[in-house]
Design a protein around this motif. Sequence first.
Motif, mmCIF file in Angstrom:
data_model
loop_
_atom_site.group_PDB
_atom_site.id
_atom_site.type_symbol
_atom_site.label_atom_id
_atom_site.label_comp_id
_atom_site.label_asym_id
_atom_site.label_seq_id
_atom_site.Cartn_x
_atom_site.Cartn_y
_atom_site.Cartn_z
ATOM 1 N N GLN A 1 36.609 52.699 45.807
ATOM 2 C CA GLN A 1 37.484 52.379 44.671
ATOM 3 C C GLN A 1 38.549 51.367 45.072
ATOM 4 O O GLN A 1 38.837 50.419 44.334
ATOM 5 N N GLY A 2 39.151 51.554 46.251
ATOM 6 C CA GLY A 2 40.198 50.639 46.699
ATOM 7 C C GLY A 2 39.672 49.247 46.969
ATOM 8 O O GLY A 2 40.324 48.250 46.625
ATOM 9 N N ALA A 3 38.489 49.144 47.568
ATOM 10 C CA ALA A 3 37.917 47.835 47.881
ATOM 11 C C ALA A 3 37.578 47.076 46.602
ATOM 12 O O ALA A 3 37.810 45.863 46.505
ATOM 13 N N GLU A 4 37.041 47.783 45.607
ATOM 14 C CA GLU A 4 36.720 47.126 44.332
ATOM 15 C C GLU A 4 37.975 46.576 43.670
ATOM 16 O O GLU A 4 37.971 45.462 43.132
ATOM 17 N N LYS A 5 39.060 47.338 43.717
ATOM 18 C CA LYS A 5 40.307 46.885 43.113
ATOM 19 C C LYS A 5 40.878 45.684 43.866
ATOM 20 O O LYS A 5 41.368 44.728 43.257
ATOM 21 N N ALA A 6 40.810 45.713 45.201
ATOM 22 C CA ALA A 6 41.343 44.614 46.003
ATOM 23 C C ALA A 6 40.594 43.318 45.728
ATOM 24 O O ALA A 6 41.199 42.249 45.561
ATOM 25 N N ILE A 7 39.274 43.394 45.672
ATOM 26 C CA ILE A 7 38.466 42.198 45.402
ATOM 27 C C ILE A 7 38.772 41.667 44.009
ATOM 28 O O ILE A 7 38.892 40.447 43.796
ATOM 29 N N SER A 8 38.948 42.569 43.055
ATOM 30 C CA SER A 8 39.282 42.145 41.692
ATOM 31 C C SER A 8 40.622 41.414 41.659
ATOM 32 O O SER A 8 40.771 40.399 40.973
ATOM 33 N N MET A 9 41.604 41.893 42.428
ATOM 34 C CA MET A 9 42.919 41.245 42.456
ATOM 35 C C MET A 9 42.827 39.842 43.043
ATOM 36 O O MET A 9 43.489 38.913 42.567
ATOM 37 N N VAL A 10 41.993 39.669 44.063
ATOM 38 C CA VAL A 10 41.836 38.342 44.658
ATOM 39 C C VAL A 10 41.147 37.406 43.676
ATOM 40 O O VAL A 10 41.568 36.257 43.478
ATOM 41 N N GLU A 11 40.100 37.900 43.025
ATOM 42 C CA GLU A 11 39.329 37.053 42.122
ATOM 43 C C GLU A 11 40.131 36.636 40.897
ATOM 44 O O GLU A 11 39.980 35.516 40.396
ATOM 45 N N GLU A 12 40.991 37.531 40.414
ATOM 46 C CA GLU A 12 41.668 37.289 39.141
ATOM 47 C C GLU A 12 43.101 36.798 39.296
ATOM 48 O O GLU A 12 43.766 36.514 38.302
ATOM 49 N N GLY A 13 43.587 36.695 40.523
ATOM 50 C CA GLY A 13 44.978 36.314 40.726
ATOM 51 C C GLY A 13 45.129 35.008 41.488
ATOM 52 O O GLY A 13 44.160 34.276 41.723
ATOM 53 N N PRO A 14 46.362 34.720 41.917
ATOM 54 C CA PRO A 14 46.645 33.454 42.602
ATOM 55 C C PRO A 14 46.174 33.408 44.054
ATOM 56 O O PRO A 14 46.283 32.362 44.694
ATOM 57 N N MET A 15 45.648 34.507 44.580
ATOM 58 C CA MET A 15 45.261 34.544 45.996
ATOM 59 C C MET A 15 43.903 33.929 46.259
ATOM 60 O O MET A 15 43.507 33.808 47.418
ATOM 61 N N ARG A 16 43.174 33.565 45.218
ATOM 62 C CA ARG A 16 41.787 33.115 45.402
ATOM 63 C C ARG A 16 41.681 31.960 46.382
ATOM 64 O O ARG A 16 40.679 31.836 47.098
ATOM 65 N N CYS A 17 42.713 31.119 46.457
ATOM 66 C CA CYS A 17 42.670 29.959 47.349
ATOM 67 C C CYS A 17 43.430 30.183 48.656
ATOM 68 O O CYS A 17 43.513 29.282 49.485
ATOM 69 N N ASP A 18 44.018 31.366 48.817
ATOM 70 C CA ASP A 18 44.739 31.653 50.065
ATOM 71 C C ASP A 18 43.763 31.727 51.230
ATOM 72 O O ASP A 18 42.656 32.251 51.108
#
Length: 611
Positions: A371-388
């Motif tokens: 559950q935690g990994a799915e949420k973390a990946i979703s945050m990266v995909e949908e937020g400003p971190m995608r290019c970090d």
Amino acid sequence: MEEKWMVAAKRADFNGLGKKLGIDPVIVRLIRNRDVFSEEDTAVLPDGRTLAEEKIEKYIRGSLKDLYDPHLMKDMDKGCAVILSAIREGLKIRIIGDYDIDGIMSSYILLTGLKEIGADVDVRIPERIRDGYGLNENLVRQAAEDGVNLMVTCDNGIAAAAQIALANSLGMRAVVTDHHAVPFADHEEGEPGTEGMEKTEEGKRREYLLPPAEAVINPHRADDAYPFEGLCGAGVAFKLVSALFDEVLTDAAYAVKKKEDYLQFVAIATIGDVMELKDENRILVREGLKRLHRTENPGLLELIRQNGIEKEAVDVYHIGFVIGPCLNASGRLDTAERALEMLCAKTVEEAAVLAGDLVSLNASRKEMTIQGAEKAISMVEEGPMRCDRVLVVYLPDCHESLAGIIAGRLKEHYNRPSFVFTDADGADENGEPMVKGSGRSIETYSMYEELCKCKDLMTKFGGHPMAAGVSLPKEKLDQLRRELNGNCTLTEEQMTPKVTIDVPMPLSYIREDLIRQLEVLKPFGNGNPKPLFAQSGMMVRNPRVFGKNRNVCKMKLVAEDGCSMDAVMFGDGDEFIDYVQSHRRISVIYYPGIDTWQGRNSLQVTVTSYR
């Protein structure tokens, strides 16, 4: 994720060495690819062998006699003297361990080893959430209240200078055994007192900061001449106990047996802590697995049985992905002292209850991690971190003990250094709420050194190039993310996962005797990966998908020369079939093996990558 395929191009006289050593030249090439020897190792030794032959022989046939003398380690003799003095005086000794698999095994080795030589000793393993990592002020003060005279750390302590200074002020002595990186401070060239300090690539002078203990036993010390610095915490604890046994136990045969009994625990810790299986670690793990196969420890026996594994079949995989996670689950969701209690159990009945608890805890840990990994990946995909280039994810509701595992999942998914933070108890001196996090890195990014560049933001941090733990005020989390990314020099190429092919080898070269010879390369793991071979121009015939999750695909591979062989691939079976249907021929990376069915052996390759 796109992969970059590379062929290992290290050279040596593979045919000549293979003939001298009686092994296939392919095996020699595989050993060369693991940097066991170099092309320059041509010096002739007194026995007539070349240095390369000696190194290969040790790699293939290294035994306990090839382990290094523990007394070569800096402060080993001093640490033994302090401990033996405390035992002779009847003083109370307390071991301070850690809550992961390495810390648990280290604690077990020291606790039982010191008891064996008559010590009045007990152990405390910090609770992950209440205490955090390693020695802290509360543990020190509690030890003083309990009348402890000597503290011995294992798998921690190298960064606990303030805590050990406190222990000294309260009348306690300390011996540190650890394997983590030694903290340091960099000074400008020419500053007073920096003469003789190590010079960094940036032109600064580096001061290594050792804690004020009676002895600091850590092969990572800059002034340590021990031949191998890659030991885990349990490996260092094993060396200390071995040195103590050499001095105290008068029956040499008994001393040897007692020392060898600990090898199984060192092997579990070395694999579980993902240490490189090179040099001394390779011997410790190989010999430890042999003893694990005939273990008499009730706790290990029950943990193995309740996971449905045959004792004689336990290998690196089972420790890394079955047994190890169960041991770690106790420190993540409960207390690691429960796992230690299981190892110390005297009866199967007692061990069975404790092992069952660990298996149940690990099942809960698995679900929470998904559950935690799915949420973390979703945050990266949908937020400003995608290019970090360095991922810093904040999961306030995540169980803090799972942060490191989820960071590892992020790292694997994106092949970027990744941190996962969650809310922590307490506040800093300004009343600001705290967060705690764990990081996991890639080979091209030294996590500990990069954190050192941001140390003013953090209240506490530690670790090594591939992993780290961090505490800091919540308000500084965004700044940490900005600074880590601002300092980051990783290129796209460095963030592209690389797959190294050992040998481009046609299927027609695969023979049963070659596969049998591959056994000499075991144990496989970090630093000694399973060999990978490749062939292009392959046709896939009769692919069939199996498994509840359709993640097994069986097929027949046909090379351009007409040679064919059964193959299996573990992954997205439907995606693979779609790919081969749109490509007449593909290239594959594979590992050869022998498939046994109803008493009959047949050659089979396992496909690990394709394109």
